[in-house]
Scaffold this motif. Structure first.
Motif, PDB file in Angstrom:
ATOM      1  N   LYS A  44     -15.972 -16.884 -35.064  1.00 34.80           N
ATOM      2  CA  LYS A  44     -15.843 -15.672 -35.878  1.00 34.80           C
ATOM      3  C   LYS A  44     -15.641 -16.031 -37.345  1.00 34.80           C
ATOM      4  O   LYS A  44     -16.250 -15.416 -38.242  1.00 34.80           O
ATOM      5  CB  LYS A  44     -14.671 -14.839 -35.352  1.00 34.80           C
ATOM      6  N   GLY A  70     -20.444  -5.854 -47.112  1.00 37.93           N
ATOM      7  CA  GLY A  70     -20.250  -5.255 -45.798  1.00 37.93           C
ATOM      8  C   GLY A  70     -21.421  -4.392 -45.370  1.00 37.93           C
ATOM      9  O   GLY A  70     -21.645  -4.197 -44.164  1.00 37.93           O
ATOM     10  N   THR A 264     -21.464  -9.883 -33.826  1.00 38.07           N
ATOM     11  CA  THR A 264     -21.413  -8.882 -32.761  1.00 38.07           C
ATOM     12  C   THR A 264     -21.202  -9.492 -31.380  1.00 38.07           C
ATOM     13  O   THR A 264     -20.261  -9.104 -30.675  1.00 38.07           O
ATOM     14  CB  THR A 264     -22.683  -8.026 -32.790  1.00 38.07           C
ATOM     15  N   VAL A 267     -17.568 -11.548 -31.265  1.00 38.21           N
ATOM     16  CA  VAL A 267     -16.346 -10.754 -31.216  1.00 38.21           C
ATOM     17  C   VAL A 267     -16.392  -9.731 -30.085  1.00 38.21           C
ATOM     18  O   VAL A 267     -15.373  -9.399 -29.479  1.00 38.21           O
ATOM     19  CB  VAL A 267     -16.114 -10.073 -32.581  1.00 38.21           C
ATOM     20  N   ILE A 270     -18.335  -4.001 -32.789  1.00 39.10           N
ATOM     21  CA  ILE A 270     -18.635  -3.737 -34.199  1.00 39.10           C
ATOM     22  C   ILE A 270     -18.356  -2.265 -34.456  1.00 39.10           C
ATOM     23  O   ILE A 270     -18.761  -1.396 -33.675  1.00 39.10           O
ATOM     24  CB  ILE A 270     -20.094  -4.106 -34.557  1.00 39.10           C
ATOM     25  N   SER A 271     -17.639  -1.981 -35.506  1.00 38.20           N
ATOM     26  CA  SER A 271     -17.255  -0.606 -35.836  1.00 38.20           C
ATOM     27  C   SER A 271     -17.306  -0.421 -37.343  1.00 38.20           C
ATOM     28  O   SER A 271     -17.395  -1.400 -38.099  1.00 38.20           O
ATOM     29  CB  SER A 271     -15.840  -0.308 -35.306  1.00 38.20           C
ATOM     30  N   ASP A 274     -15.273  -2.615 -39.666  1.00 36.88           N
ATOM     31  CA  ASP A 274     -15.654  -3.999 -39.932  1.00 36.88           C
ATOM     32  C   ASP A 274     -16.640  -4.142 -41.079  1.00 36.88           C
ATOM     33  O   ASP A 274     -16.970  -5.281 -41.457  1.00 36.88           O
ATOM     34  CB  ASP A 274     -16.283  -4.623 -38.677  1.00 36.88           C
ATOM     35  N   PRO A 279     -13.271  -4.887 -45.611  1.00 35.45           N
ATOM     36  CA  PRO A 279     -13.903  -6.170 -45.253  1.00 35.45           C
ATOM     37  C   PRO A 279     -14.713  -6.775 -46.395  1.00 35.45           C
ATOM     38  O   PRO A 279     -14.737  -8.003 -46.555  1.00 35.45           O
ATOM     39  CB  PRO A 279     -14.797  -5.802 -44.067  1.00 35.45           C
TER      40      PRO A 279
END
Length: 395
Positions: A44, A70, A264, A267, A270-271, A274, A279
């Motif tokens: 990550k 981002g 993706t 981890v 994904i939202s 993030d 971020p």
């Protein structure tokens, strides 16, 4: 200088040596010393480092304060998430992903269907973030928007995308997309496949650093620094600074999209949280702390800040944010070159604080003896005159 010293001083061989050491650490030491959980955590962090390399190129070399990475990170991440969701639904013989069934969405949206194909999804991950960056860069840099105005614009774009995704229930809404079971046919619950993801992230990071180094040491890299320092002079020399900036911005977006696509499956979720403003600023903090003008500074800074956040937030959840902000202020205010510039700065301080008598105690270098045929030239002028008079009298 001996032949060995000349070879060691060669920049290409030094770079190869650095890549070899990094490969040994990532592919040998890390898998042997870290547990599966820690190795997945390091994977990550490597995704964040990939984003940081692009920011170092655009901000450190090009002077573009990119506060919206981002956006491109999220594009790559969501495209990969959509493909993985449809692949899982196809294996379960379902028409729509499981979260859509729960949300009451009976039919797959039309914009999901292209990403059902793995080649199309991979191509979209590589092309869409770069294409969006090219369009934005053309509209911004051609109008000579720079400095704080560009930073605010890029940050507003990240905030707008996060708000847009939050209201879209067909992409998971506020909770995002999660519960991925496979990655291009490989089960994600298998520890061996989890290690494979780490190796993919490590190899991608090395490739991204190699591309960035090639750009930095090329003619283009010199032009990028010139645009950062003297944009008007570059324009007078016949170059268009906007085109030079667009290329760096597109490359940074390309790196961020790839990092998001790897993030993706590593981890597992994904939202919008993030990919928003926070971020994007976190990416920037890691680059600034590591050293934005260097090649490895952004990588080490991003990994170090992410590791510190994970470690200290477990013990000091309420104080970590303040510590991170204080660290950023200290680095920007007192160590502008980042931690990568701490070594040269410490060396200068040691030279300044060295005692004044240290130079006197050092042995003085031996002076070469004058040659025999030039000894007369080194004598004082007063001693040379009698010799000249004797020659005259002899005549």
């Amino acid at each position: 200088m001996t032949t060995i010293q000349r070879l060691s001083a060669h920049s290409s061989l030094k770079a190869l040596g650095g890549f070899a050491i990094a490969a040994i650490v990532l592919f040998g030491l890390a898998p042997a010393l870290l547990s599966d959980f820690r190795l997945s955590l390091l994977a990550k962090f490597l995704c964040f480092a990939i984003v940081a390399v692009g920011i170092g190129l655009a901000w450190g070399r090009g002077g573009m304060l990119t506060l919206g990475q981002g956006v491109f990170f999220g594009l790559g991440a969501y495209i990969m998430a959509m493909h993985l969701q449809m692949a899982d639904a196809a294996k379960a013989h379902e028409d729509v992903p499981e979260f859509m069934v729960i949300a009451g969405v009976p039919e797959l949206p039309s914009y999901w269907r292209p990403f059902e194909s793995a080649p199309v999804a991979i191509l979209a991950i590589a092309v869409l973030p770069a294409a969006l960056a090219a369009v934005l860069g053309f509209g911004v840099f051609k109008r000579r928007v720079k400095g704080a105005y560009f930073a605010i614009l890029s940050q507003a774009l990240a905030a707008a995308l996060a708000i847009l995704l939050t209201g879209q229930q067909t992409i998971g809404g506020f909770t995002g997309l999660s519960d991925f079971r496979s990655f291009f046919g490989f089960r994600l619950d298998d520890p061996v496949n989890r290690r494979m993801l780490f190796f993919i992230a490590a190899a991608t990071l090395l490739a991204v650093v190699a591309v960035a180094r090639q750009l930095m040491h090329s003619r283009y890299g010199e032009l990028l620094i010139a645009v950062r320092d003297q944009e008007e002079r570059v324009r007078f020399l016949g170059y268009d600074p906007a085109n030079i900036k667009i290329v760096a911005y597109v490359v940074a977006a390309f790196f961020a999209g790839i990092a998001g696509a790897l993030f993706t499956p590593i981890v597992g979720i994904i939202s919008p949280a993030d990919i928003g403003v926070v971020p994007s600023i976190a990416f920037l903090i890691g680059v600034a702390i590591g050293g934005r003008t260097t090649l490895l500074g952004p990588v080490l800074g991003a990994i170090g800040v992410a590791w510190a956040q994970t470690t200290f937030s477990e013990n000091f959840p309420s104080a970590w944010t303040y510590f991170q902000g204080a660290l950023f202020i200290v680095v920007v205010g007192f160590i502008p070159a980042g931690l990568a510039g701490f070594g040269p700065m410490a060396k200068r301080l040691l030279e300044r604080w060295r005692p004044a008598g240290a130079a006197d105690t050092a042995p003085a270098p031996a002076e070469p003896e004058p040659a025999a045929d030039t000894a007369a030239d080194t004598q004082p002028h007063a001693e040379a005159e009698p010799a000249a008079e004797q020659k005259v009298e002899a005549r």
